[in-house]
Design a protein around this motif. Structure first.
Motif, mmCIF file in Angstrom:
data_model
loop_
_atom_site.group_PDB
_atom_site.id
_atom_site.type_symbol
_atom_site.label_atom_id
_atom_site.label_comp_id
_atom_site.label_asym_id
_atom_site.label_seq_id
_atom_site.Cartn_x
_atom_site.Cartn_y
_atom_site.Cartn_z
ATOM 1 N N PHE A 10 17.033 -12.099 -66.099
ATOM 2 C CA PHE A 10 17.893 -11.966 -67.270
ATOM 3 C C PHE A 10 18.450 -10.544 -67.369
ATOM 4 C CE2 PHE A 10 19.140 -11.913 -71.702
ATOM 5 C CZ PHE A 10 19.659 -13.178 -71.861
ATOM 6 N N ALA A 48 23.231 -16.696 -70.982
ATOM 7 C CA ALA A 48 22.115 -17.640 -71.067
ATOM 8 C C ALA A 48 22.367 -18.874 -70.205
ATOM 9 C CB ALA A 48 21.885 -18.046 -72.527
ATOM 10 N N ALA A 49 23.623 -19.354 -70.194
ATOM 11 C CA ALA A 49 23.942 -20.526 -69.372
ATOM 12 C C ALA A 49 23.797 -20.212 -67.885
ATOM 13 C CB ALA A 49 25.369 -21.002 -69.668
ATOM 14 N N PHE A 53 21.822 -17.937 -66.612
ATOM 15 C CA PHE A 53 20.372 -17.799 -66.379
ATOM 16 C C PHE A 53 19.732 -19.161 -66.106
ATOM 17 C CE2 PHE A 53 16.042 -17.839 -68.030
ATOM 18 C CZ PHE A 53 15.471 -16.745 -67.389
ATOM 19 N N CYS A 54 20.036 -20.157 -66.939
ATOM 20 C CA CYS A 54 19.479 -21.500 -66.750
ATOM 21 C C CYS A 54 19.985 -22.139 -65.455
ATOM 22 C CB CYS A 54 19.828 -22.384 -67.945
ATOM 23 S SG CYS A 54 19.131 -21.814 -69.511
ATOM 24 N N GLN A 55 21.253 -21.911 -65.138
ATOM 25 C CA GLN A 55 21.823 -22.495 -63.922
ATOM 26 C C GLN A 55 21.154 -21.940 -62.669
ATOM 27 O OE1 GLN A 55 26.002 -21.752 -63.432
ATOM 28 N NE2 GLN A 55 26.248 -23.281 -61.840
ATOM 29 N N VAL A 111 18.118 -20.625 -62.379
ATOM 30 C CA VAL A 111 16.732 -21.107 -62.289
ATOM 31 C C VAL A 111 16.699 -22.547 -61.821
ATOM 32 C CG1 VAL A 111 14.643 -21.585 -63.610
ATOM 33 C CG2 VAL A 111 15.919 -19.480 -64.025
ATOM 34 N N THR A 112 17.678 -23.346 -62.261
ATOM 35 C CA THR A 112 17.723 -24.751 -61.847
ATOM 36 C C THR A 112 18.060 -24.893 -60.367
ATOM 37 O OG1 THR A 112 18.430 -25.382 -64.067
ATOM 38 C CG2 THR A 112 18.787 -26.990 -62.321
ATOM 39 N N CYS A 153 11.997 -18.587 -57.193
ATOM 40 C CA CYS A 153 11.730 -17.764 -58.375
ATOM 41 C C CYS A 153 10.225 -17.522 -58.504
ATOM 42 C CB CYS A 153 12.249 -18.452 -59.648
ATOM 43 S SG CYS A 153 14.048 -18.628 -59.693
ATOM 44 N N TYR A 180 7.163 -12.695 -71.611
ATOM 45 C CA TYR A 180 8.421 -13.046 -72.260
ATOM 46 C C TYR A 180 9.004 -11.786 -72.888
ATOM 47 C CZ TYR A 180 7.350 -17.994 -71.740
ATOM 48 O OH TYR A 180 7.072 -19.237 -71.221
ATOM 49 N N TYR A 216 13.302 -15.047 -73.664
ATOM 50 C CA TYR A 216 13.470 -15.535 -72.302
ATOM 51 C C TYR A 216 12.250 -15.146 -71.472
ATOM 52 C CZ TYR A 216 14.822 -10.688 -71.355
ATOM 53 O OH TYR A 216 14.848 -9.332 -71.232
#
Length: 399
Positions: free
Chosen positions: A347, A365-366, A368-370, A372-373, A379, A385, A393
């Motif tokens: 992040f 944020a989007a 970051f999620c993409q 990780v997916t 990772c 946190y 996060y």
């Protein structure tokens, strides 16, 4: 051992298959129902045994006792072309990757310009084939998953088939990672190739892999749902069978509380049936004249008249001019490669990364999620946190 004859030209192959298309079509449709009798096959070739013998001698059909079958290579070809195959060929993608490695090695060691160009073209075609085969395997996997859940009557076999399909899904994902790693590690080849067509092919293949990744995530979720539903149905079946046994033994009232349960329930099976409106698609209304005629008769019967519509104003010169819009897009692979070479957590790196356009905290944020997916196995998740602008996060580093 007798040596099979073989076709020598494409024209000879297509002419032979076209001449016996009635027999081959009938045998293909009944490939799962029975072994095709030779007497019945003779009827489709006009009783000419020489024509039937030619198909056997050239390896199109296989004769066993008094029956015939389509040879496995031709059967797989027909199923592949007609998109009705049930086998997911993960090995074909692995073979493409292995051949890719070989040809890249040949290219780097070759000194002749013309032969280097041929190896380069082979690599480009193999990359295209790898992306195409991967997407096709994903489509076949989705179709087989749905067919298994809907058509397989045996609960144990159905669950086992779904588990096997789940394993193949993970195998396809491993093949994708291996090919992406190959394209990332062979920088010397792509720098020496310096071909715009090669660059476009690599971009298309990476896009295919991202699309396949998203589809595989949905397939994994659906397989888990199907397996849970199978377990629930199996438990329900056991309960119903137990109730049936107690009913046959006249013990259902004394050994269960079924009477109390039925009295407490208020089923709605006596309610009037609910009708939902059916909205026809625009394509059906445009292409099917019979539906339009039926709708007109219904409108006349109910006194519905067509409402008049005002004519639209003509287009101005400004409306006819070309309007170019620029789409701002971030390449997740490029961001991930830069992150993997850094020492920041994910992040913090996304916040520090140099973008070409202005981005807000929702975009970060989007992304970051993409990331990780797309790269879960690369990772390193910690138990720590942190918080940034009221967004909590996890601290994630690259392995």
């Amino acid at each position: 051992m007798d040596v099979l004859k073989h076709f020598r030209t494409i024209e000879e192959v297509t002419k032979t298959l076209s001449g016996e298309h009635r027999l081959l079509s009938e045998m293909f449709e009944k490939r799962k129902l029975m072994k095709f009798p030779q007497a019945l096959a003779l009827d489709f070739v006009g009783g000419n045994e020489a024509r039937l013998r030619k198909l056997v001698d050239y390896g199109v059909l296989v004769a066993t006792d008094n029956s015939l079958e389509i040879e496995s290579d031709y059967l797989n070809f027909f199923e592949e072309i007609l998109n009705v195959n049930e086998q997911i060929s993960v090995l074909s993608v692995q073979e493409c990757i292995d051949t890719l490695k070989e040809n890249i090695g040949y290219f780097l060691q070759e000194t002749n310009v013309n032969r280097k160009a041929r190896y380069q073209d082979r690599v480009r075609l193999l990359l295209k084939k790898t992306g195409f085969r991967t997407l096709k395997n994903v489509v076949d996997l989705k179709r087989n998953m749905d067919n298994t859940y809907k058509q397989e009557p045996n609960y144990i076999i159905k669950k086992k088939k779904l588990q096997n399909l789940d394993e193949k899904s993970h195998s396809i994902r491993e093949m994708i990672r291996e090919c992406e790693k190959l394209m990332d590690n062979e920088q010397a080849f792509f720098l020496m190739a310096n071909d715009p067509h090669m660059a476009q092919t690599c971009s298309d293949v990476r896009h295919d892999f991202v699309e396949a990744y998203h589809a595989l995530m949905e397939i994994d979720r659906q397989i888990i749902t199907y397996i849970n539903q199978i377990d629930q149905q199996n438990q329900l079946f056991k309960k119903i069978r137990k109730l049936k046994y107690l009913q046959d033994q006249l013990l259902i009232k004394t050994d269960t509380n079924i009477i109390q349960v039925l009295e407490e329930r208020n089923p709605l099976w006596m309610e009037s049936r609910q009708y939902n409106k059916v909205r026809l698609s625009l394509e059906m209304l445009r292409e099917n004249d019979q539906i339009v005629q039926v709708l007109r008769r219904i409108a006349q019967r109910n006194g519905i008249q067509k409402t008049a519509r005002a004519e639209a104003e003509p287009l101005t010169d400004e409306d006819l001019q070309d309007h170019v819009g620029q789409l701002e897009q971030i390449d997740p692979t490029e961001v991930w490669n830069a992150f993997a070479a850094s020492s920041y957590n994910l992040f913090e790196f996304i916040l520090r990364y140099n973008y070409n356009s202005k981005r807000n905290i929702e975009d970060h944020a989007a992304l970051f999620c993409q990331l990780v997916t797309l790269h879960p196995d690369e990772c390193r998740f910690t138990k720590e946190y942190s918080t940034y602008k009221n967004i909590e996060y996890p601290i994630i580093y690259a392995k």
